[in-house]
Design a protein around this motif. Structure first.
Motif, PDB file in Angstrom:
ATOM      1  N   UNK A 130       0.818  -1.231   0.000  1.00  0.00           N
ATOM      2  CA  UNK A 130       0.000   0.000   0.000  1.00  0.00           C
ATOM      3  C   UNK A 130       0.840   1.264   0.000  1.00  0.00           C
ATOM      4  N   UNK A 131       2.158   1.135  -0.023  1.00  0.00           N
ATOM      5  CA  UNK A 131       3.031   2.319  -0.136  1.00  0.00           C
ATOM      6  C   UNK A 131       3.552   2.809   1.190  1.00  0.00           C
ATOM      7  N   UNK A 132       3.207   2.147   2.386  1.00  0.00           N
ATOM      8  CA  UNK A 132       3.738   2.626   3.652  1.00  0.00           C
ATOM      9  C   UNK A 132       5.095   1.990   3.925  1.00  0.00           C
ATOM     10  N   UNK A 133       5.930   2.711   4.721  1.00  0.00           N
ATOM     11  CA  UNK A 133       7.274   2.216   5.048  1.00  0.00           C
ATOM     12  C   UNK A 133       7.146   1.093   6.070  1.00  0.00           C
ATOM     13  N   UNK A 134       7.940   0.027   5.843  1.00  0.00           N
ATOM     14  CA  UNK A 134       7.870  -1.127   6.740  1.00  0.00           C
ATOM     15  C   UNK A 134       8.582  -0.834   8.046  1.00  0.00           C
ATOM     16  N   UNK A 135       8.211  -1.661   9.149  1.00  0.00           N
ATOM     17  CA  UNK A 135       8.741  -1.390  10.492  1.00  0.00           C
ATOM     18  C   UNK A 135      10.231  -1.655  10.524  1.00  0.00           C
ATOM     19  N   UNK A 136      10.706  -2.711   9.854  1.00  0.00           N
ATOM     20  CA  UNK A 136      12.131  -3.021   9.937  1.00  0.00           C
ATOM     21  C   UNK A 136      13.022  -1.911   9.360  1.00  0.00           C
ATOM     22  N   UNK A 137      12.444  -1.106   8.510  1.00  0.00           N
ATOM     23  CA  UNK A 137      13.226   0.003   7.973  1.00  0.00           C
ATOM     24  C   UNK A 137      13.547   0.998   9.074  1.00  0.00           C
TER      25      UNK A 137
END
Length: 1605
Positions: free
Chosen positions: A1550-1557
């Motif tokens: 959906x275009x959101x940044x992932x948590x691990x980033x």
């Protein structure tokens, strides 16, 4: 026979001799070889030539030393060098002497053009790209030594003797090469309609030509084929056809073979034939005057052909028209201008030797015999000049210098008139003035000749004298006269004989004198009489003077006794002389006296006689003197009684002479006249034999005057005091009048004169010394005038015209052969003879008429012989008369004749008008003022006929005048006409006023006030007060006080004894006893006092306040009357004198003696007293007191100039009290020498101006803007506070506006082909006489040709060949417009004043097939003024797909080609370096390699692209996002190869940044902090190999690589 052994010896000897001979031969040959080698090893070497010695000029000798040198450098004996090639030791030379400096000089040419400095091998420096502003060059010039006389070249050493040789080369700068600059191309021309292959073109023009070796101009034309040419359909022609006419051939005469027996000519088209026979048909030759020129009429032909639009020829039938062009016509056979032979050279203009080195000029001329006709060669130059030098010695040119006459007499009235214009002579004037003299120019005469010549040099034109002229006026001074200042009268003397050496009669004279205190000055100074006398009775020249001694008693101590008298004989001067001269008998030696006894009355001695009560006796009263004595002691019992009171006083008469004094009066001395006896002894003889100077005599009249009566008989006055009537004097030298010789007569005109008015010539002479003292008077005639003789009247020449010949056509045979027509009609030529004749109809040279008339009348004119089809008309009638109405017209008519009346085309009034109408001349004129008003011009003063200076009083400097304004006059059509049609003078005039300056006006001086002191030195004051204040630049006022007054104070002196106290004798002593019982003791006595004027002869009393109140004598005093038994002493005698030093240690003494002893034995009172000499108490010192110098005092009528400053002298006692001058004179004090000194009061002089010069010629010969001026000069500048000189010494006024007439060439007409469509034709233009007012904006109007005078243009200027290009021909365009004026500049600054501008012509290609025949493009350049500096810069557009447009632009915004430096041209195409060869890469706008959409750039450490990495998901999103992480952190390509299969997705679908980033980012942040902290602890200073390289920073996308950053 010899023995055998002898033979052997002989053979041996012979053998030895032979060997010896061989050896000697070898030695000699070796010596010769050595000698030959020696010749090659020694050489001659000469030294430098020494100075030229000997006679001046070419006879000098120059020598030098010559040495013999070995080749190795050492000197040897002269015999080692060959004598045959020895250099000369002497040579002849030109010895230069100092006087040669007048004969030789350096001649220097102008500097040549600057050229580039050549290389060593004479190669010109090639053009390089290194030139920035300019290149170094060299200029050369020619320097040679020449002889001044004939300009021949001599050796340079001669001139080097006087001056070093000027340099022959110098460095210079050449601007950098400038390429040709051209404009932008114009738009493409339109493609013509129609089918077939068409061309279009565009052109450009030259803006600046190539300079200093720049590149030549590029092609100015571009051509291209029109797009999509349409092919022609079937049946339609692809080409157009034009009738082309060729040029006319040269005019020629028919050949002989063209003439058949019947008189007709056969045409011959062989134009190459050189065989020409002068053929003159009757119709070709007119009846000419004897001096006229035969004009030959020939014919000329031209070709006509049909041409196609592609330039190919076609059949003539394709071009046929209704009227075919003429192919043959009549023409004038060309004849060149014919001139006479050159006249002989005129004499050289330089006929004398002057300081100028320029040569003279001479000229020669020739006349026109016949002018050029038929296009023949025009006349050459008719005047030729050349430089010339007269051979031989030239006499010295005359030199001119200023001379002056003597100064004229000093005019004081000029200055007085400046101060008061209404001043008039009221008496003799003196003081400062102005004197003038004549200033003239004359030829300088050598001193030797001047001594021989008795006459003064004649005056010449003042323009011949160089330098400033001497001043014609100066300030001067007329000495003022002052009368004597005399002392007061002395007392009357004794009655003496008139002549004591020869006393006669009983009548004598008493005299009194006064002496001169200050001598008179000036010519009119007068002294009054110094001696007065009165007659008296019983004169004596010698008298006895007796002095009495002490009374000695005859018996005992008292009673009768005697005095011893001592008598001395004195003369009338008081000098002691022999007693025999005094009258007999002499006075007795003893005189009776009485000494009182003890009881006798005691009486004092007689006092001195008082002063006489009157200075003279009149009818009412006589002068009296008194003396008295007083009773000192009363008589006792039995003593001798006292005398009665009457016996105590005695009276006697005095000054019993009359009050009518006699004195001698004299007239002024007469002029110094010649005394024949004296002059004969003292004369000096002048060169003319007349007595010029010497000693003469002056006489005057002397008469006896009685005061209050007048002149009486001479014998009444004493002859001994009679003044002289004759005295010697110096005779003033006779001064003859000296005049200059007459000037040369003004020249009469050398040329003949047009009018018959009498022409006069004049001459003048100048008085340089006026006659004086009986010298020869001046001549009456100073100006002479006479009529010029032998002035010839100019002959009047005119053209004599013959009738026109019949119209001459082309010969019939020629016409038939070419045109196939036999009708003799059409255009032809007719001629006439024109000759020059004088007014008496005599033949004259053509040049005479050309000088007097406006050109030559036409010799040939076109004519027409009507053909059958032509319309014929009658000649035009005369114009109808004009009425006075300005709207009226005049007309003329003609009629149709013959068969033409029936032809319809002849009835067309537009083609063949029958009436011509013109406007009548109008006499109505319009005047309009032009220009500004002139200065206010005052009317001219009356001009005196005599020459010389006019003083300012002769001219008006202010008041009412006139001012002028020019009038521009025009007719009703607006054409300028002469201003006399509108105004007689050409001006509008109106009155004007120049305000007169008014000076400060003060009143006259008041009379001097009385002296402020009655005794001694005081001050006298006089004043003047303000009457008018100054205005309009008048003289300012002096400094005024609060009452607007100015004062002048001078010291004054009053005699202290002018008013004095006179005392009478003391009364008898009155005893202070109320009871009157006592008759002796203390008492009082009184006396009368009065104040008298010592100058009053009557001695009457005056107001006592006039006398010094401090010196008032006492009226009473105490006294004592001795009793009978008391001791009686005499009065005290005078105190002895103190020394002048008033030493207090010195005593002064007075004494008295015993008159009667006392009865008792008491001693008498003291008989002597002493007192010390105390300064300012009983002892006084005296000194002269001087005042300060007074202001400079002028005489009464003197405005300025020589004056006197005075100071006064008084006598002052040491206590400060002023006393009589006698006190100082008695003590023989040293008097100051000078009581007056001369002084100078500066003259206030207004500026003195000369008269106005004549008005100059107008600055323009016609039209607007002309100005004329006149000037005046300062002949005496302002002195003191005089009126200043005006700032404007020049007046101007506008000239009358006269019309300007000038020939104006019209524009060229269109090219006339006379029937053809294209080809060669003729252009004509008109020459019109136009009138205008000289301004650019004014439109010119056409007027009659006669107003413009001679036509300046020849026929060739009015007619020229031209061509009309046919379709398909390659041809030149018209000239482009002149470009703007441009200067050659370096760094924006120009080093030239004249610029250049260009124009060009280029070719137009109409068919590619004809482009080889195109002419060359043409460039023209001309100088211009008012140019500007331009600079050229490259301009570029914005980048578009790595491309942009680059062009050159001039600083005024014009886009050009050329002018900008090729080396500095910006790139037009942008390329990445190195090239972008990686997959999916391309060159970006910033000039660096980037990746296509969907790929991100992975960069190397050096900043270049490593590869393009595909962005995950870019196929779906189509997002154009660039990841910048690769730029911030470089990645090794090997690691990429290992992990290239991995795929890290930092974003959710959906275009959101992932948590691990976020986690990775936080860990990375902590690791960075740890690393920074650790490096800080471990490292003392930063290491070069840090983990984050600094060179990564420039790789951000912020840098786009644009060159503009």
């Amino acid at each position: 026979m010899f023995p055998k052994s002898n033979l052997t010896v002989t053979c041996w000897v012979w053998s030895c001799m032979r060997n010896l001979f061989l050896l000697l031969s070898l030695l000699l040959s070796h010596a010769a070889h050595l000698e030959g080698k020696k010749d090659n090893q020694f050489i001659w070497k000469p030294g430098p030539w020494g100075r030229c010695t000997g006679d001046c000029g070419p006879g000098g000798v120059q020598s030098r030393a010559v040495w013999c040198f070995h080749v190795e450098g050492w000197t040897s004996h002269l015999s080692n060098c060959g004598e045959s090639n020895r250099p000369p030791k002497e040579r002849s030379c030109f010895r230069v002497c100092d006087w040669h400096s007048d004969l030789f000089q350096w001649e220097v040419s102008d500097w040549h053009h600057c050229v580039l400095v050549p290389y060593a091998h004479s190669e010109v420096k090639p053009r390089t790209a290194e030139c920035v502003t300019a290149q170094h060059g060299l200029q050369h010039r020619t320097v040679r030594c020449i002889q001044k006389l004939n300009r021949t070249m001599v050796a340079n050493e001669i001139c080097e003797h006087f001056a070093p040789q000027p340099p022959t080369e110098q460095a210079c700068l050449i601007p950098c090469p400038r390429d040709c600059v051209v404009s932008e191309f114009l738009p493409w021309s339109n493609c013509s309609e129609g089918c077939g292959k068409k061309l279009q073109h565009r052109t450009r023009a030259v803006i600046a030509p190539p300079l200093f070796g720049g590149l030549q101009c590029p092609n100015l034309t571009e051509s291209r084929a029109c797009e999509a040419p349409t092919s022609c359909p079937l049946g339609k022609e692809e080409y157009t056809f034009s009738l082309k006419v060729g040029p006319w051939s040269k005019c020629r005469l028919p050949h002989l073979k063209e003439i058949n027996p019947s008189g007709r000519t056969v045409p011959d088209f062989n134009s190459d034939s050189n065989e020409r026979v002068a053929f003159k048909h009757q119709s070709y030759k007119a009846h000419h005057h004897s001096k006229s020129w035969a004009i030959e009429i020939g014919y000329q032909t031209r070709q006509v052909w049909c041409t196609r639009s592609d330039g190919q020829n076609a059949m003539l039938s394709l071009c046929m028209q209704d009227s075919f062009p003429l192919t043959v016509q009549s023409c004038i056979m060309p004849k060149d201008c014919e001139t006479s032979e050159w006249s002989s050279w005129s004499p050289c203009s330089k006929t004398c030797h002057s300081g100028s080195l320029l040569p003279g000029f001479r000229s020669r001329s020739r006349n026109v015999k016949h002018i050029a006709i038929g296009g023949g060669k025009e006349c050459p130059e008719l005047l030729e000049k050349e430089a010339c030098v007269v051979e031989g010695e030239l006499q010295q040119c005359p030199r001119y210098s200023w001379r002056t006459s003597e100064w004229k007499e000093c005019q004081v009235s000029l200055l007085l008139e400046q101060q008061d214009p209404h001043w008039h002579v009221t008496g003799p004037v003196c003081g400062g003035g102005i004197q003038t003299r004549e200033v003239y120019c004359t030829q300088s005469v050598p001193a030797a000749a001047a001594l021989r010549a008795k006459e003064v040099s004649r005056p010449v034109e003042k323009t011949l004298c160089a330098g400033p002229a001497p001043l014609p006026s100066q300030l001067c001074n007329n000495p003022c006269s002052t009368d004597c200042i005399v002392s007061s009268w002395s007392a009357w003397g004794l009655c003496i004989h008139e002549n004591c050496h020869d006393p006669q009669g009983k009548k004598g004279f008493r005299t009194r004198q006064r002496h001169v205190l200050m001598e008179s000055t000036g010519p009119a100074g007068h002294c009054p009489h110094l001696v007065e006398s009165v007659p008296c009775e019983d004169p004596t020249c010698y008298r006895w003077l007796a002095s009495e001694g002490i009374c000695f008693p005859d018996h005992g101590k008292c009673g009768l006794g005697h005095r011893i008298l001592k008598a001395v004989c004195q003369n009338d001067h008081g000098e002691e002389v022999s007693g025999s001269l005094c009258p007999v008998p002499p006075p007795p030696e003893r005189k009776a006296c009485e000494i009182p006894c003890r009881m006798d009355c005691v009486v004092s001695e007689w006092t001195e006689w008082s002063s006489c009560s009157q200075s003279c006796s009149n009818k009412n009263s006589d002068g009296k003197q008194t003396r008295s004595r007083t009773i000192l002691a009363l008589a006792g019992e039995g003593g001798k009684p006292c005398p009665p009171s009457q016996a105590l006083q005695e009276h006697r008469l005095c000054n019993d002479h009359s009050c009518m004094q006699l004195y001698w009066e004299t007239s002024p001395w007469g002029p110094c006249s010649e005394d024949t006896l004296v002059t004969a002894l003292n004369a000096t003889i002048g060169w003319n034999g007349e007595a010029t100077c010497g000693v003469g005599i002056q006489t005057r009249r002397v008469f006896c005057v009685k005061s209050h009566v007048g002149q009486v008989m001479t014998k009444r006055c004493p002859d001994s005091t009679r003044p002289e009537t004759v005295r010697p004097c110096f005779l003033p030298c006779k001064k003859d009048c000296i005049v200059t010789a007459f000037s040369e007569w003004t020249p009469c005109p050398r040329m003949c004169q047009a009018g018959n008015a009498a022409i006069k010539q004049s001459r003048y002479r100048i008085i340089i010394q006026e006659a004086a003292n009986g010298g020869q008077e001046c001549p009456d005639t100073l100006y002479e005038e006479r009529e010029c003789e032998d002035v010839s009247l100019c002959p009047i020449y005119r053209w004599k015209l013959q009738k026109w010949s019949p119209c001459i056509l082309v010969p019939e045979s020629v016409r038939q052969g070419i045109m196939g027509s036999s009708e003799a009609c059409g255009k032809g030529l007719q001629t006439r003879a024109v000759s020059c004749v004088s007014d008496d109809n005599q033949s004259a040279e053509m040049m005479d008429c050309l000088k007097q008339t406006n050109g030559m009348p036409p010799l040939v004119q076109e004519c027409t012989v009507p053909c059958r089809e032509d319309c014929t008309f009658t000649a035009w009638s005369k114009f109808t008369a004009c009425s006075t109405n300005c709207e009226a017209t005049k007309s003329r008519r003609r009629q149709i004749t013959g068969k033409s009346r029936k032809k319809e085309k002849c009835q067309d009034a537009d083609l063949y008008p029958l009436v011509e109408t013109e406007l009548c001349p109008c006499d109505e004129f319009i005047s309009q003022p032009y220009g500004n008003w002139s200065d206010c011009i005052l009317p001219e003063g009356r001009r005196e006929p005599q020459r010389g200076l006019r003083v300012q009083g002769d001219r008006k400097e202010c008041g009412e005048g006139m001012r002028f304004r020019a009038v521009a006059c025009s007719d009703k059509n607006g054409r300028p006409v002469d201003p006399s049609f509108c105004s007689s003078s050409g001006y509008i005039q109106e009155k004007c006023v120049i305000p007169c300056p008014f000076d400060c006006k003060l009143s006259d001086w008041s009379s001097w006030g009385s002296c402020s002191s009655s005794c001694g030195i005081g001050v006298r004051i006089r004043s003047k007060w303000l009457k008018e204040k100054p205005y309009n630049g008048g003289r300012p006022c002096p400094k005024l006080d609060l009452k607007n007054q100015v004062h002048e104070a001078v010291p004054c002196y009053s005699e202290c004894n002018q008013y004095s106290w006179v005392v009478e004798h003391w009364s008898s002593c009155k005893i202070n006893n109320e009871l009157r019982s006592l008759r002796c003791g203390r008492g009082t006595q009184s006396r009368k006092i009065r104040c008298v004027n010592t100058a009053d002869s009557e001695g009457g009393a005056v107001d006592s306040n006039l006398c010094n109140q401090d010196e008032i004598p006492p009226e009473t005093q105490s006294c004592s009357l001795m009793c009978p038994n008391e001791c009686v002493m005499s009065e005290w005698g005078l105190w002895s004198k103190c020394p002048q030093s008033c030493d207090p240690h010195t005593m002064q003494r007075r004494t008295r003696h015993l008159l009667r002893p006392s009865l008792s034995s008491r001693t008498c009172a003291e008989d002597s007293q002493v007192q010390p000499c105390l300064l300012n108490e009983n002892c006084f010192q005296f000194q002269y007191n001087l005042t300060e110098w007074s202001t400079c005092q002028l005489s009464e009528n003197a405005p300025c100039g020589q004056g006197v400053r005075t100071r006064l002298l008084s006598c002052v006692r040491s206590d400060g009290k002023p006393v009589s001058m006698d006190q100082c004179e008695q003590r023989n004090l040293e008097k100051p020498q000078r009581m007056s000194i001369p002084c100078l009061v500066e003259c206030i002089v207004n500026c003195q101006l000369s008269g106005w010069t004549a008005w100059t010629e107008c600055s323009q010969t016609c039209g607007h803007g002309g100005r004329m001026s006149r000037t005046r000069f300062i002949i005496m500048p302002t002195q003191g506070e005089g009126r200043p000189c005006p700032t404007e010494l020049t007046q101007q006024k506008t000239c009358p506006v006269t019309p300007c007439y000038s020939w104006v060439l019209g524009n060229w007409s269109a090219c006339k082909l006379e029937g053809g469509d294209c080809g060669e034709g003729v252009q004509i233009r008109s020459l019109s006489c136009m009138v205008h007012n000289g301004s650019v904006s004014h439109a010119a109007g056409r007027v009659q040709d006669a107003l413009c005078g001679e036509m300046p243009f020849q026929d060739s200027i009015l007619k020229q060949l031209c061509s009309v290009p046919c379709p398909g021909d390659c041809h030149l365009t018209e000239w482009s417009e002149w470009s703007t004026c441009e200067l050659t500049c370096i760094d924006g600054r120009s080093f030239e004043t004249v610029g250049r501008q260009s124009r060009s012509r280029t070719f137009i290609i109409q068919s590619f097939e004809n482009q080889d025949s195109c002419p060359q493009q043409v460039l023209e350049t001309r100088p211009c003024t008012g140019g500007k500096c331009y600079h050229y810069t490259w301009k570029a557009s914005l980048w578009n797909n790595n491309e942009r447009t680059v062009w050159c632009q001039r600083s005024d915004g014009v886009n050009v080609t050329g002018g900008c430096s090729p080396q500095a041209r910006p790139a037009a195409v942008r390329q990445c370096i190195p090239a972008c060869r990686k997959p999916f890469s391309y060159c970006t706008q910033g000039g660096v390699c980037g990746c296509e959409k969907g790929y991100t750039e992975i960069m190397r450490s050096n900043g270049f692209l490593d590869y393009c990495m595909k962005v995950p998901g870019s196929e779906d999103k189509k997002a154009d996002v660039k990841n910048l992480s690769g730029k911030n952190r470089p990645v090794n390509s090997k690691i990429h190869d290992i992990f290239k299969g991995w795929s890290l997705q930092p974003l959710d679908p959906d275009g959101r940044v992932k948590i691990w980033v976020y986690g990775v980012s936080g860990g990375a942040f902590l690791i960075m902090i740890f690393l920074v902290f650790t490096s800080y602890l471990v490292c003392k200073k930063p290491k070069p190999h840090q983990s984050t390289p600094p060179q990564q920073k420039p790789l951000t996308l912020a840098y786009d690589g644009d060159l503009d950053m």
